[in-house]
Design a protein around this motif. Structure first.
Motif, PDB file in Angstrom:
ATOM      1  N   GLY A  25       0.825  -1.201   0.000  1.00 45.36           N
ATOM      2  CA  GLY A  25       0.000   0.000   0.000  1.00 45.36           C
ATOM      3  C   GLY A  25       0.858   1.249   0.000  1.00 45.36           C
ATOM      4  N   ARG A  26       0.523   2.165  -0.869  1.00 45.00           N
ATOM      5  CA  ARG A  26       1.215   3.448  -0.939  1.00 45.00           C
ATOM      6  C   ARG A  26       0.194   4.535  -1.221  1.00 45.00           C
ATOM      7  NH1 ARG A  26       4.651   0.746   0.834  1.00 45.00           N
ATOM      8  NH2 ARG A  26       6.816   0.501   0.193  1.00 45.00           N
ATOM      9  N   GLY A  27       0.047   5.455  -0.308  1.00 42.23           N
ATOM     10  CA  GLY A  27      -0.845   6.590  -0.511  1.00 42.23           C
ATOM     11  C   GLY A  27      -2.286   6.195  -0.716  1.00 42.23           C
ATOM     12  N   ALA A  28      -2.786   6.408  -1.913  1.00 44.84           N
ATOM     13  CA  ALA A  28      -4.200   6.205  -2.207  1.00 44.84           C
ATOM     14  C   ALA A  28      -4.502   4.860  -2.856  1.00 44.84           C
ATOM     15  CB  ALA A  28      -4.694   7.328  -3.119  1.00 44.84           C
ATOM     16  N   VAL A  29      -3.497   3.995  -3.030  1.00 45.99           N
ATOM     17  CA  VAL A  29      -3.733   2.701  -3.681  1.00 45.99           C
ATOM     18  C   VAL A  29      -3.061   1.568  -2.907  1.00 45.99           C
ATOM     19  CG1 VAL A  29      -3.955   3.670  -6.003  1.00 45.99           C
ATOM     20  CG2 VAL A  29      -1.736   2.917  -5.212  1.00 45.99           C
ATOM     21  N   VAL A  30      -3.628   0.381  -3.070  1.00 43.26           N
ATOM     22  CA  VAL A  30      -3.021  -0.858  -2.587  1.00 43.26           C
ATOM     23  C   VAL A  30      -2.860  -1.749  -3.810  1.00 43.26           C
ATOM     24  CG1 VAL A  30      -3.297  -2.885  -1.124  1.00 43.26           C
ATOM     25  CG2 VAL A  30      -4.060  -0.658  -0.312  1.00 43.26           C
ATOM     26  N   VAL A  31      -1.671  -2.301  -3.985  1.00 44.53           N
ATOM     27  CA  VAL A  31      -1.366  -3.134  -5.144  1.00 44.53           C
ATOM     28  C   VAL A  31      -1.172  -4.567  -4.679  1.00 44.53           C
ATOM     29  CG1 VAL A  31       0.435  -3.604  -6.841  1.00 44.53           C
ATOM     30  CG2 VAL A  31      -0.378  -1.295  -6.529  1.00 44.53           C
ATOM     31  N   HIS A  32      -1.814  -5.493  -5.363  1.00 43.09           N
ATOM     32  CA  HIS A  32      -1.602  -6.925  -5.164  1.00 43.09           C
ATOM     33  C   HIS A  32      -0.952  -7.436  -6.442  1.00 43.09           C
ATOM     34  CE1 HIS A  32      -4.261  -7.143  -1.618  1.00 43.09           C
ATOM     35  NE2 HIS A  32      -4.924  -6.190  -2.239  1.00 43.09           N
ATOM     36  N   VAL A 102      -3.645  -6.483  -9.264  1.00 40.19           N
ATOM     37  CA  VAL A 102      -4.923  -5.943  -8.808  1.00 40.19           C
ATOM     38  C   VAL A 102      -4.618  -4.642  -8.089  1.00 40.19           C
ATOM     39  CG1 VAL A 102      -6.909  -6.261  -7.285  1.00 40.19           C
ATOM     40  CG2 VAL A 102      -6.052  -8.180  -8.628  1.00 40.19           C
ATOM     41  N   VAL A 103      -5.256  -3.572  -8.533  1.00 39.40           N
ATOM     42  CA  VAL A 103      -5.078  -2.256  -7.922  1.00 39.40           C
ATOM     43  C   VAL A 103      -6.370  -1.914  -7.193  1.00 39.40           C
ATOM     44  CG1 VAL A 103      -4.589   0.178  -8.332  1.00 39.40           C
ATOM     45  CG2 VAL A 103      -3.534  -1.564  -9.786  1.00 39.40           C
ATOM     46  N   ARG A 104      -6.248  -1.687  -5.890  1.00 37.07           N
ATOM     47  CA  ARG A 104      -7.404  -1.331  -5.066  1.00 37.07           C
ATOM     48  C   ARG A 104      -7.276   0.129  -4.659  1.00 37.07           C
ATOM     49  NH1 ARG A 104      -8.229  -2.126   0.590  1.00 37.07           N
ATOM     50  NH2 ARG A 104      -6.350  -3.397   0.616  1.00 37.07           N
ATOM     51  N   ALA A 105      -8.289   0.911  -4.969  1.00 40.45           N
ATOM     52  CA  ALA A 105      -8.289   2.330  -4.632  1.00 40.45           C
ATOM     53  C   ALA A 105      -8.804   2.519  -3.207  1.00 40.45           C
ATOM     54  CB  ALA A 105      -9.157   3.106  -5.604  1.00 40.45           C
ATOM     55  N   LEU A 106      -8.122   3.348  -2.460  1.00 37.83           N
ATOM     56  CA  LEU A 106      -8.544   3.700  -1.106  1.00 37.83           C
ATOM     57  C   LEU A 106      -9.351   5.000  -1.165  1.00 37.83           C
ATOM     58  CD1 LEU A 106      -5.209   2.924   0.766  1.00 37.83           C
ATOM     59  CD2 LEU A 106      -7.235   1.481   0.568  1.00 37.83           C
ATOM     60  N   PRO A 107     -10.115   5.321  -0.135  1.00 37.85           N
ATOM     61  CA  PRO A 107     -10.924   6.554  -0.162  1.00 37.85           C
ATOM     62  C   PRO A 107     -10.160   7.842  -0.503  1.00 37.85           C
ATOM     63  CG  PRO A 107     -11.672   5.162   1.609  1.00 37.85           C
ATOM     64  CD  PRO A 107     -10.448   4.488   1.034  1.00 37.85           C
TER      65      PRO A 107
END
Length: 137
Positions: A25-32, A102-107
């Motif tokens: 996780g970095r900043g506004a995204v989490v990468v798998h 997989v890129v997951r966007a955080l709020p």
């Protein structure tokens, strides 16, 4: 837009990437990121793996996106998804063949600029691709 062969669409593909990949996780995204196994090609020094590794290079690099309702309403979620899709399309060729991302966007991605999303994605991908160091507890 990503080609059909480069997109993750089934929930089982997403689940496999999230469970089996490295999470950063970095900043506004989490990468798998799930990288292909390299042990089979290095185990046998015969010329046969060279031909099979050529077939592996044609394996598609695949990407999927998760933008939940926590990010915002439908308009905001689609805007974030479009930005991430465009950013990933530029960086997908840098990944090894057969990789799953997989890129997951955080709020915070809802208010993040395009440049910040790109910087966060680059940092997360670099951390996910780097070899794991030992953690002291």
């Amino acid at each position: 837009m990503l080609a059909a062969a480069q997109r993750l669409r089934r929930s089982s593909d997403f689940a496999a990437a999230v469970r089996g990949g490295r999470r950063v996780g970095r900043g506004a995204v989490v990468v798998h990121l799930t990288l292909p196994e390299q042990t089979a090609s290095t185990a046998t020094p015969s010329p046969e793996p060279a031909r099979s590794s050529g077939a592996d290079t044609s394996a598609p690099r695949r990407a999927g996106f998760v933008v939940s309702k926590a990010v915002g309403n439908a308009v905001v979620r689609n805007k974030v998804r479009r930005r991430l899709r465009h950013l990933v399309r530029e960086r997908l060729a840098e990944l090894p063949a057969g990789s799953t991302l997989v890129v997951r966007a955080l709020p915070p991605a809802a208010e993040a600029s395009y440049a910040r999303l790109g910087a966060d994605l680059d940092a997360a991908l670099a951390a996910a691709r780097s070899p794991r160091g030992r953690r002291s507890r």
